[in-house]
Each structure stands twice: as structure tokens, then as C-alpha cells.
Design a protein around this motif. Structure first.
Motif, short mmCIF file in Angstrom:
data_model
loop_
_atom_site.label_atom_id
_atom_site.label_comp_id
_atom_site.label_asym_id
_atom_site.label_seq_id
_atom_site.Cartn_x
_atom_site.Cartn_y
_atom_site.Cartn_z
N LEU A 191 7.59 2.08 57.13
CA LEU A 191 7.19 2.21 58.53
C LEU A 191 6.59 3.49 59.00
N SER A 192 6.51 3.51 60.21
CA SER A 192 5.80 4.62 60.74
C SER A 192 6.27 5.47 61.90
N PHE A 193 6.11 6.50 62.52
CA PHE A 193 6.42 6.97 63.80
C PHE A 193 5.79 6.21 65.15
N ASP A 194 6.34 6.18 66.21
CA ASP A 194 6.04 5.51 67.48
C ASP A 194 5.50 3.82 67.28
N LEU A 200 13.72 3.82 52.73
CA LEU A 200 13.00 4.18 53.74
C LEU A 200 11.63 4.87 53.37
N TYR A 201 10.45 4.51 53.66
CA TYR A 201 9.03 5.33 53.37
C TYR A 201 8.22 5.17 54.67
N PHE A 202 7.90 6.57 54.84
CA PHE A 202 7.23 6.82 56.11
C PHE A 202 5.56 6.81 55.68
N VAL A 203 4.93 6.14 56.05
CA VAL A 203 3.37 6.27 55.74
C VAL A 203 2.63 7.49 56.55
N ILE A 217 15.44 8.34 52.65
CA ILE A 217 14.52 8.60 53.56
C ILE A 217 13.54 9.21 52.73
N ASN A 218 12.07 8.73 52.72
CA ASN A 218 11.10 9.12 51.67
C ASN A 218 9.73 9.50 52.54
N TYR A 219 8.99 10.12 51.83
CA TYR A 219 7.39 10.35 52.29
C TYR A 219 6.86 9.07 51.70
N ASP A 220 5.77 8.30 52.02
CA ASP A 220 5.15 7.10 51.26
C ASP A 220 4.46 7.89 50.04
N ASN A 221 3.74 8.81 50.22
CA ASN A 221 2.90 9.40 49.19
C ASN A 221 2.14 8.50 48.55
N GLY A 222 1.61 7.24 49.21
CA GLY A 222 0.53 6.13 48.77
C GLY A 222 1.21 5.27 48.08
#
Length: 251
Positions: free
Chosen positions: A154-157, A180-183, A214-219
């Protein structure tokens, strides 16, 4: 005689200008020092620290802490990390816990106010076009087991991301957990991610137990699905295999 008088007058004028300049400079410097002093007092009040504690914080930020941590790390965290005794560590941990709780309350109060105003603004008009949501497949059985994990990219906003996450999270007892992975994010977005997590009312016990990570996507998404065009995107982790997943396949 007249020339001597003129010279004396000019010399007096120059001395007067010099005195005025010196006086102005002194006033300017005093004003700047007063402004700096007021700023420091404001910061001390904000963080509930003494001048000695603030000096120690600034000294620590000149060393390894300033090189390893983000520039916006709080003075309380710095002092707590570098506590000189267990009593001192507990003291700063208590202050930080109280500040985080108060901030969480502020965030939730604003979120409630936002929800009320959003409903009033949109009235009967749907905020989301439900035709864009994945259509359920009638009669299709879920493919998840209790040992599987759901990956949510997912992403913000992204309002649709929030809706999809809420749907997945409401079923968390049916499978092993959610990752969860934030792209398109990195460490500078950690505070935004924390704010997002607070807004979704994620149970802290789910995070502490590892049921929710909760994680960073990092590709990661691009590496497992190069053709993906948008988020939210769901994936299923079954043993060591990652498979596509639709919302209607959740139990």
C-alpha cells in the motif's frame, strides 16, 4: 582657525556615527541573544528538560548518536538511549511513553473530527466507487490456511488502500498474520507510517506478537510482480512461496 574648527566638527560627527553604529550593533546582538534564549526556554518546556539535560542532548548529537539517528530524533529518545543508569533510563522511558500516548490521543481526536466532517461533506454521495473494488467470486472457497500470511502492499494518501487493509485486518484471526509493505518509502517516512498505523487502530499486541508487521517495501513488490500497476496489492505467503491473492479469497 576656520579650517581647524571645520576639522573638529567633522571629527565629532565621525565619532558620533561610530558610537551610534556600535550602539546599534550592541542592540542587534542583544536582541539576537534574547531571541535564542527564548527559543531555548521554549524547547526546554516542550521537552520537559533542564538546561543540563539539554546540554547533554546536544553533546550526544555531536557524537555517534547524531551520525546514526535521523536528525529529527527527539531529545528524550537520545537521553534515554544513552542513559547512565537504569533509573535514568526508566525516567526517560516514562516521559516518552506519556508523550506518545498524548500524541496518539490527539491523532485519534483529529481523525474522528475528520471522519465527521467527511461524512457531512459527502452526505449521501459515496466516497469510493465500489465498482473499482474486486468483485467476489460466487461459490469460490478461500485458499488460505491458518499458517498462511497475507502481504498487503500500500501507499500513503490512498483511501482504497485503507479500505482494503481494514477488510484484511478484520479477518486476522483466520490466518497467521499480516505483513504490510509501504511502497516508495524509506527511513525518513517512519513517522508518517507510525501516524498511519495509529489512524487504523492496529492492536499493539498484534504488532508485539508479530501477527502484524509494518515494513518498507524496498522494491519487494516489483521483484515478485514486475507487472503490477498500482496499489493496494495483496499477496499470499504460503510456506516459502508467494502467490497472488484477491480480497474475495479471504475467509
Amino acid at each position: 582657525m576656520q579650517k581647524a574648527f571645520i576639522f573638529s566638527v567633522c571629527l565629532l560627527c565621525l565619532n558620533t556615527v561610530a558610537v551610534e553604529r556600535e550602539s546599534t550593533t550592541t542592540i542587534d546582538i542583544s536582541s539576537q541573544l534574547l531571541e535564542v534564549s527564548n527559543t531555548n526556554v521554549s524547547l526546554l518546556d516542550q521537552w520537559q528538560l533542564s538546561e543540563q539535560e539539554w546540554s547533554r542532548y546536544e553533546e550526544l548529537m555531536q557524537g555517534i548518536r547524531g551520525r546514526l539517528s535521523q536528525s529529527n530524533i527527539s531529545p528524550i529518545e537520545v537521553l534515554g538511549i544513552h542513559a547512565r543508569s537504569e533509573t535514568e533510563r526508566t525516567h526517560y522511558a516514562r516521559i516518552w511513553a506519556r508523550m506518545m500516548r498524548e500524541d496518539a490521543i490527539r491523532v485519534l481526536q483529529f481523525q474522528r473530527a475528520y471522519d465527521i466532517e467527511t461524512r457531512a461533506l459527502n452526505q449521501d454521495e459515496p466516497l469510493i466507487d465500489i465498482s473499482l473494488l474486486p468483485e467476489p467470486t460466487k461459490g469460490k472457497e478461500t485458499i488460505l490456511t491458518e499458517s498462511d500470511r497475507v502481504l498487503v502492499f500500500l501507499s500513503f494518501d490512498c483511501i482504497l488502500c485503507d479500505i482494503v487493509f481494514d477488510e484484511v485486518y478484520s479477518r486476522i484471526s483466520k490466518f497467521n498474520g499480516i505483513d504490510l509493505y509501504f511502497v516508495d518509502t524509506d527511513t525518513k517516512d517512519s513517522e508518517r507510517i507510525q501516524d498511519w498505523a495509529k489512524s487504523r487502530a492496529i492492536d499493539i499486541q498484534h504488532v508485539q506478537s508479530g501477527q502484524v508487521t509494518i515494513n518498507y517495501d524496498n522494491g519487494l513488490l516489483e521483484s515478485i510482480d514486475p507487472d503490477v500497476q498500482s496499489v493496494p496489492t495483496l499477496k499470499l505467503r504460503h510456506d516459502d512461496e508467494i502467490k497472488p491473492l484477491r480480497l474475495d479469497q479471504l475467509p
